[in-house]
Scaffold this motif. Structure first.
Motif, mmCIF file in Angstrom:
data_model
loop_
_atom_site.group_PDB
_atom_site.id
_atom_site.type_symbol
_atom_site.label_atom_id
_atom_site.label_comp_id
_atom_site.label_asym_id
_atom_site.label_seq_id
_atom_site.Cartn_x
_atom_site.Cartn_y
_atom_site.Cartn_z
ATOM 1 N N UNK A 1 0.817 -1.216 0.000
ATOM 2 C CA UNK A 1 0.000 0.000 0.000
ATOM 3 C C UNK A 1 0.842 1.253 0.000
ATOM 4 N N UNK A 2 1.983 1.201 0.674
ATOM 5 C CA UNK A 2 2.956 2.297 0.660
ATOM 6 C C UNK A 2 4.307 1.707 0.279
ATOM 7 N N UNK A 3 4.626 1.652 -0.993
ATOM 8 C CA UNK A 3 5.893 1.049 -1.425
ATOM 9 C C UNK A 3 7.090 1.848 -0.917
ATOM 10 N N UNK A 4 8.235 1.211 -0.772
ATOM 11 C CA UNK A 4 9.436 1.930 -0.339
ATOM 12 C C UNK A 4 9.968 2.849 -1.435
ATOM 13 N N UNK A 5 10.668 3.899 -1.018
ATOM 14 C CA UNK A 5 11.325 4.772 -1.994
ATOM 15 C C UNK A 5 12.407 3.999 -2.740
ATOM 16 N N UNK A 6 13.047 3.080 -2.029
ATOM 17 C CA UNK A 6 14.089 2.231 -2.612
ATOM 18 C C UNK A 6 14.093 0.920 -1.841
ATOM 19 N N UNK A 7 14.556 -0.135 -2.480
ATOM 20 C CA UNK A 7 14.600 -1.449 -1.836
ATOM 21 C C UNK A 7 15.897 -2.136 -2.221
ATOM 22 N N UNK A 8 16.242 -3.201 -1.496
ATOM 23 C CA UNK A 8 17.458 -3.884 -1.865
ATOM 24 C C UNK A 8 17.921 -4.881 -0.826
ATOM 25 N N UNK A 9 19.253 -4.997 -0.715
ATOM 26 C CA UNK A 9 19.857 -6.021 0.138
ATOM 27 C C UNK A 9 20.928 -5.406 1.022
ATOM 28 N N UNK A 10 21.049 -5.961 2.222
ATOM 29 C CA UNK A 10 22.139 -5.566 3.110
ATOM 30 C C UNK A 10 22.687 -6.794 3.829
ATOM 31 N N UNK A 11 23.874 -6.647 4.359
ATOM 32 C CA UNK A 11 24.530 -7.672 5.169
ATOM 33 C C UNK A 11 24.765 -8.929 4.330
ATOM 34 N N UNK A 12 24.337 -10.105 4.773
ATOM 35 C CA UNK A 12 24.538 -11.327 4.007
ATOM 36 C C UNK A 12 25.871 -11.986 4.318
ATOM 37 N N UNK A 13 26.469 -12.608 3.320
ATOM 38 C CA UNK A 13 27.674 -13.403 3.539
ATOM 39 C C UNK A 13 28.866 -12.925 2.706
ATOM 40 N N UNK A 14 28.815 -11.745 2.183
ATOM 41 C CA UNK A 14 29.935 -11.223 1.415
ATOM 42 C C UNK A 14 29.481 -10.315 0.296
ATOM 43 N N UNK A 15 30.388 -9.459 -0.143
ATOM 44 C CA UNK A 15 30.046 -8.465 -1.154
ATOM 45 C C UNK A 15 29.693 -9.102 -2.496
ATOM 46 N N UNK A 16 30.376 -10.197 -2.866
ATOM 47 C CA UNK A 16 30.084 -10.841 -4.151
ATOM 48 C C UNK A 16 28.660 -11.375 -4.167
ATOM 49 N N UNK A 17 28.265 -12.075 -3.109
ATOM 50 C CA UNK A 17 26.906 -12.609 -3.040
ATOM 51 C C UNK A 17 25.875 -11.493 -3.107
ATOM 52 N N UNK A 18 26.153 -10.398 -2.414
ATOM 53 C CA UNK A 18 25.192 -9.299 -2.406
ATOM 54 C C UNK A 18 25.011 -8.709 -3.807
ATOM 55 N N UNK A 19 26.106 -8.596 -4.547
ATOM 56 C CA UNK A 19 25.983 -8.041 -5.898
ATOM 57 C C UNK A 19 25.263 -9.001 -6.837
ATOM 58 N N UNK A 20 25.402 -10.287 -6.620
ATOM 59 C CA UNK A 20 24.609 -11.241 -7.399
ATOM 60 C C UNK A 20 23.120 -11.013 -7.144
ATOM 61 N N UNK A 21 22.779 -10.707 -5.893
ATOM 62 C CA UNK A 21 21.388 -10.398 -5.558
ATOM 63 C C UNK A 21 20.942 -9.108 -6.228
#
Length: 339
Positions: free
Chosen positions: A202-222
């Motif tokens: 009903x109220x979408x975010x201005x931006x969405x995405x990913x944080x933390x996880x198991x490493x920068x490479x995995x996050x960029x794949x996401x």
């Protein structure tokens, strides 16, 4: 009136967020098991220094010290009656630092997970989650936060509850999930799932995405997974500074400033608009990231998985969670190391 984050996103094609809260506070003497949010009142100068470190390093957005500032988490410290007070103080200190910076800096009110499991697997109801998030949101709003920043969420129901709380508080918001389980969140959500879900709110975010996880490479794949869905909504990338290791009694992240500079540019080229760091990311990392974003040209094409792995190390799993091949798996010996 247009909120500050939206205004900045119309003026710039990338924005830099901040780095790690916990890493910095532990370096200041926070003890494991203590509630960082209590420092908003007990040690305000430390929190000012936390915020100022990110701003001085070039961050356009910094998160308040309120990640665990909901009633469920604060109850562990017998501080559940202080939700409004502690969140208001977190935002007030942020407002003070941002206003003194001499430029436009977004104070983002951090809202982390409740720590409880949602029904039917657990006992937390949707309405109870909304109530807790709303209480926290109102405190951050009173303190002067520009935007709510929901982060490290795993369950879709909890993400939706936070969205509802932002709506009740009449606050703009952003929301990230942590894709730390073979390309999925702990509750099984994929990058494609989140990209689709945000458009149903009903109220979408201005931006969405990913944080933390198991490493920068995995996050960029996401992040590539988000971009593949074709969403025009801005994407957030907030990855950890390498991989954690236990060194001399402390957790140390092995990502150098140079590696995080590579990560920042790759994140931008993968399609992220808001780029920051998470665990282990210090002001030194942020300065290198800012310099790289300002000086390195944007690529004409999306980075490949092979290019990401070559720069940041391979991936922790053979799949991004959607069934697509991940490319090279992580090989600690092949990571480019710099000092």
């Amino acid at each position: 009136m247009t909120d500050l984050l939206t205004q900045l996103m119309t003026e710039r094609d990338w924005l830099m967020a901040d780095g790690a809260t916990g890493t910095t506070l532990f370096n200041m003497g926070l003890t494991s098991g203590d509630a960082p949010e209590l420092w908003n009142v007990d040690k305000p100068d430390n929190i000012r220094a936390l915020y100022k470190g990110a701003v001085d390093a070039g961050s356009d957005i910094f998160l308040t010290n309120s990640f665990g500032g909901n009633a469920s988490r604060l109850k562990l410290h017998d501080a559940q009656s202080r939700v409004r007070e502690l969140n208001r103080a977190a935002a007030e200190l942020g407002r003070e630092v941002a206003d003194a910076s001499g430029r436009k800096v977004v104070v983002a009110g951090s809202v982390g997970p409740t720590g409880d499991i949602m029904e039917p697997m657990g006992s937390l109801t949707f309405d109870s989650a909304v109530e807790m998030f709303h209480e926290q949101a109102e405190g951050l709003k009173e303190g002067g936060a520009d935007v709510l920043w929901v982060e490290t969420i795993s369950a879709p129901e909890e993400y939706k509850a936070a969205a509802r709380a932002a709506e009740l508080a009449d606050m703009p918001w952003c929301g990230t999930m942590s894709f730390d389980t073979a390309g999925r969140t702990m509750m099984g959500i994929t990058s494609a799932d989140l990209a689709k879900m945000v458009e149903t709110l009903g109220k979408p975010p201005l931006a969405f995405g990913a944080n933390c996880g198991v490493g920068a490479a995995d996050l960029l794949r996401t992040v590539l997974g988000f971009a593949a869905q074709g969403s025009e909504r801005p994407i957030i990338a907030k990855g950890n500074a390498g991989i954690p290791k236990y060194v001399d009694g402390h957790i140390h992240y092995d990502g150098t400033p140079e590696l995080m500079a590579d990560y920042a540019v790759l994140a931008r080229d993968c399609g992220a608009t808001i780029i920051g760091g998470c665990c282990g990311t210090t002001p030194d990392h942020l300065r290198a990231m800012r310099d790289a974003l300002e000086t390195r040209p944007r690529s004409d094409s999306r980075p490949t998985l092979e290019q990401i792995a070559a720069a940041l190390g391979g991936f922790s799993s053979a799949s991004d969670g959607t069934g697509d091949d991940a490319g090279p798996k992580r090989d600690r010996r092949s990571r480019r190391r710099r000092s």
